[in-house]
Design an enzyme around this catalytic site. Structure first.
Site, mmCIF file in Angstrom:
data_model
loop_
_atom_site.group_PDB
_atom_site.id
_atom_site.type_symbol
_atom_site.label_atom_id
_atom_site.label_comp_id
_atom_site.label_asym_id
_atom_site.label_seq_id
_atom_site.Cartn_x
_atom_site.Cartn_y
_atom_site.Cartn_z
ATOM 1 N N GLU A 115 6.501 3.414 4.151
ATOM 2 C CA GLU A 115 5.253 3.300 4.916
ATOM 3 C C GLU A 115 5.490 3.075 6.406
ATOM 4 O O GLU A 115 4.788 3.646 7.235
ATOM 5 C CB GLU A 115 4.396 2.148 4.374
ATOM 6 C CG GLU A 115 3.714 2.439 3.042
ATOM 7 C CD GLU A 115 4.599 2.212 1.836
ATOM 8 O OE1 GLU A 115 5.817 1.962 2.019
ATOM 9 O OE2 GLU A 115 4.089 2.294 0.701
ATOM 10 N N HIS B 250 -2.141 -6.133 -6.157
ATOM 11 C CA HIS B 250 -2.770 -4.808 -6.239
ATOM 12 C C HIS B 250 -4.285 -4.892 -6.319
ATOM 13 O O HIS B 250 -4.927 -3.963 -6.778
ATOM 14 C CB HIS B 250 -2.263 -4.044 -7.480
ATOM 15 C CG HIS B 250 -0.837 -3.593 -7.392
ATOM 16 N ND1 HIS B 250 0.214 -4.452 -7.483
ATOM 17 C CD2 HIS B 250 -0.295 -2.364 -7.210
ATOM 18 C CE1 HIS B 250 1.345 -3.790 -7.370
ATOM 19 N NE2 HIS B 250 1.077 -2.519 -7.198
#
Lengths: 76, 337, 329
Positions: free
Chosen positions: B65, B134
């Site tokens: 990322e 998450h």
């Protein structure tokens, strides 16, 4: 003359009609995603084979048999 | 612009349609992210793009990322219009420098010389057992940082228009996808997020909230999945003779402070609702906005309903306990009377 | 370095335990989730990442561990947890989100922590690497002779944390062994599309550390390479990188239709399932008879069913337990 085209549920085993994206009588274009069917963790999008007017036969949340008619597209 | 296409899309499809239509118009638009080619970015919002645009413009990336979001910044300064994926907002930890320093600050620090026309898509929200790493929302984590626009559409119509606006915006936009609202079949089922969506291109502004239910007695201000809990709470309150007005923020940064003040001025009572951690959050900012404009607008102490200040627990009864629902909102509303 | 017969039988037993556990958990996971697959529904909510095919990566390494060693694993960790001897009742109860679970229901499948075994897992790719580095640093400072084993997947090698950790582990010369379970896939992205080197072991040399690659998911070769690396680390010889070309038999997560994999690949994987291969190896090498191995399977099945019953029968935490555990006293 009105031509009817079937949209069939061609899956094997259990499925459920998850959602319609058009209302009964709505105008659809070829390749529009008409509804979603869920079968065994997989989402199957059912697309319009042609343009025309949608006639809904099977309702949302109905459990499906293989080869069940989900609806028709009427075209002049 | 009227919305009489007769055609519904779920939010994921509305977003992929927006991206496809913009990509056809502007060859500078391209996408980078994990799993965007063959599994539509996991959330379905890149469905059909690889088939149409191929490897050159729909690029799967390694789990890097920092590198590919940073690369998005670089490409944007050179005239491209990248759309990059931070698959879960929870993953911001590994790459926040690329977002909050490189993307957010470049225009400012360069005295306006460089700009970063980039969209960062990221999925937020829990409720389905994905636990602490998450399931987060992190609205204010991103909104707090000057230089980033941060939006969270609640329905497919807004999502398509806001995505088109975000791609056309010359600033970095963090485009949040609420997992409960996308229409991803394995993540729950808020049918009201699926809506009629025009076939043509259109924009929805990135700095305007929207009244989704008019009322006179109390203002419920919210966003994302919590908006639907507010609508459910409004129905309950109506039965008890309380008319609730519901405002969908749609944008977190910039916040539509005028709309917040206008609805509070009308009703005099306020409950702000979000599913992000309570302290230092969006609901705090909404209340501050109402109070600091004119304290006399409020007839009683404003309330906030939010996720408690705890990590997201795995076990279902614990997770359910933490998530704000319509009962919490009704109770908070009654406290203002 | 070769395992003795006792270890070989232990390896098979643990591989069976993992596999039977995963198969039973898969079935339970789908309870309440059909016909409309919804992660939130059913008795096992959330995501589930099945370790079927990767069992050798656990059983080849764990026999070399001693008390106090640190082990970090990933979202796909059940095979490692089981091989480490984590209490099966508590492990299963944690997946069910019960109060009796390993973490009291707070963590769930991706966040398994066992203080006694010094074992932890994370759902964030690469997060465990710097943490393992810290454990290894501590062992070096204390001169304890312990090692830290950090498991990662092939996707993690492209995270910054991988490079920072290897570099620093080398600079500090700490007893860290990084094990890459390379199953060739990061969800739907094949390693061939994302990674600039075919063999990640090549990266070891870049950081001045020892590396080894096991190309065929073979428990004995893994045992040998891990044994060497761990012995070297304990003796102050610094960090190592071990790459295992393993196999992910199922999709990335339960519910992954794996349409990005070819039928040929899926068939090839089934043909190279490490458990039947190991079964045949044990018989061929006269370590055990077919009937002995069948009996082991029956015993394992009975144990797992016991774990599941315990989990099903256990209580959930009280809802407002959610507000505890933020800080310790």
């Amino acid at each position: 003359m009105v031509k009817k085209f079937k949209i069939k549920w061609l899956g094997e085993g259990e499925g459920i009609l998850s959602q319609w994206f058009f209302e009964d009588g709505g105008a659809v274009q070829e390749d529009d995603v008409l509804c979603e069917v869920m079968q065994d963790k997989v989402v199957i999008e059912v697309s319009a084979p042609t343009s025309g007017r949608l006639e809904v036969v099977t309702a949302e949340d109905d459990e499906l048999e293989p080869d069940q008619i989900l609806g028709y597209i009427l075209c002049d | 612009m009227t919305n009489n296409s007769g055609r519904k899309l779920n939010m994921a499809r509305a977003i992929s349609e927006a991206i496809a239509q913009e990509m056809r118009l502007d060859e500078n638009v391209f996408c980078m992210g994990e799993d965007i080619r063959h599994v539509a970015g996991i959330w379905g919002h890149t469905a059909g793009l690889h088939e149409e645009f191929g490897d050159e413009r729909i690029m799967d990336t390694p789990i890097s990322e920092t590198a590919f979001i940073g690369a998005g910044v670089g490409a944007a300064t050179q005239g491209m219009r990248p759309i990059v994926e931070l698959m879960f907002a929870d993953f911001f930890g590994v790459c926040m420098n690329s977002i909050y320093s490189a993307a957010a600050k470049t225009h400012y620090m360069s005295g306006g010389k460089f700009n970063v026309p980039m969209v960062i898509n990221t999925a937020v929200g829990g409720s389905y057992g994905d636990a602490g790493q998450h399931s987060q929302c992190l609205y204010s984590t991103f909104a707090h940082l000057p230089g980033l626009k941060v939006v969270l559409p609640s329905n497919a119509f807004d999502a398509k228009g806001m995505m088109i606006a975000a791609i056309r915006d010359n600033n970095p936009v963090v485009f949040m996808l609420h997992k409960n609202l996308l229409g991803v079949p394995f993540l729950g089922d808020e049918r009201r997020a699926t809506s009629m969506v025009p076939r043509e291109l259109y924009e929805v502004p990135l700095d305007k909230a929207k009244i989704v239910r008019e009322g006179t007695d109390i203002s419920l201000i919210s966003l994302g999945a919590s908006l639907y809990h507010c609508l459910d709470a409004s129905a309950d309150l109506e039965r008890e003779g309380i008319s609730a007005e519901v405002l969908d923020l749609r944008s977190i940064a910039p916040l539509d402070r005028e709309a917040i003040i206008a609805t509070v001025a009308k009703t005099g009572r306020l409950v702000a609702v979000e599913d992000d951690y309570k302290s230092y959050g969006v609901t705090a900012e909404v209340i501050a906005t109402a109070v600091e404009s004119d304290i006399s607008l409020l007839r009683s102490a404003p309330q906030r309903v939010a996720y408690p200040d705890v990590s997201v627990p795995f076990s279902p009864p614990m997770e359910k306990f933490c998530l704000p629902d319509k009962h919490d909102i009704v109770a908070a509303a009654k406290r203002t009377f | 370095m070769k395992p003795d017969s006792t270890t070989k039988l232990w390896m098979y037993d643990q591989m069976l335990k993992s596999r039977v556990f995963e198969r039973e958990i898969e079935k339970i996971y789908m309870e309440g989730k059909t016909p409309k697959f919804d992660l939130a529904k059913g008795i096992l909510p959330g995501e589930l990442h099945i370790s079927a095919g990767q069992e050798p990566c656990a059983v080849g390494v764990i026999p070399h561990l001693t008390e106090g060693d640190w082990v970090g694993s990933t979202h796909r960790s059940h095979h490692v947890a089981i091989a480490m001897g984590i209490d099966g009742y508590k492990l299963t109860a944690e997946l069910f989100g019960k109060k009796t679970g390993l973490c009291g229901g707070y963590g769930g499948h991706m966040h398994l922590y066992d203080k006694d075994k010094n074992f932890s897992t994370t759902g964030i790719i690469g997060e465990g690497l710097p943490v393992g580095l810290g454990a290894a640093l501590t062992f070096k400072k204390r001169g304890s002779g312990n090692v830290a084993i950090a498991y990662i997947g092939d996707g993690a090698v492209n995270q910054g944390a991988f490079h920072e950790t290897l570099n620093l582990a080398s600079v500090w010369q700490v007893p860290l062994v990084v094990i890459i379970e390379n199953n060739g896939w990061a969800v739907s992205v094949p390693a061939s599309d994302s990674t600039s080197t075919t063999d990640n072991v090549a990266r070891a040399a870049t950081y001045g550390i020892d590396g080894a690659v096991i190309k065929n998911n073979d428990p004995y070769q893994i045992y040998s390479a891990a044994g060497d690396a761990i012995e070297r680390a304990r003796a102050g010889g610094g960090p190592s990188l071990i790459e295992i070309k393993t196999r992910r038999i199922e999709g990335h997560f339960m519910g992954d239709a794996q349409q990005y994999r070819t039928p040929d690949e899926i068939a090839e994987i089934a043909e190279n399932d490490p458990i039947p291969l190991f079964h045949d190896t044990l018989i061929r090498d006269s370590v055990a008879s077919a009937s002995e191995l069948d009996q082991m399977k029956e015993n394992v099945q009975a144990d797992i069913e016991d774990w599941i019953k315990f989990a099903r029968d256990s209580e959930y935490p009280t809802p407002d337990d959610a507000l505890k555990m933020v800080f310790c006293n």
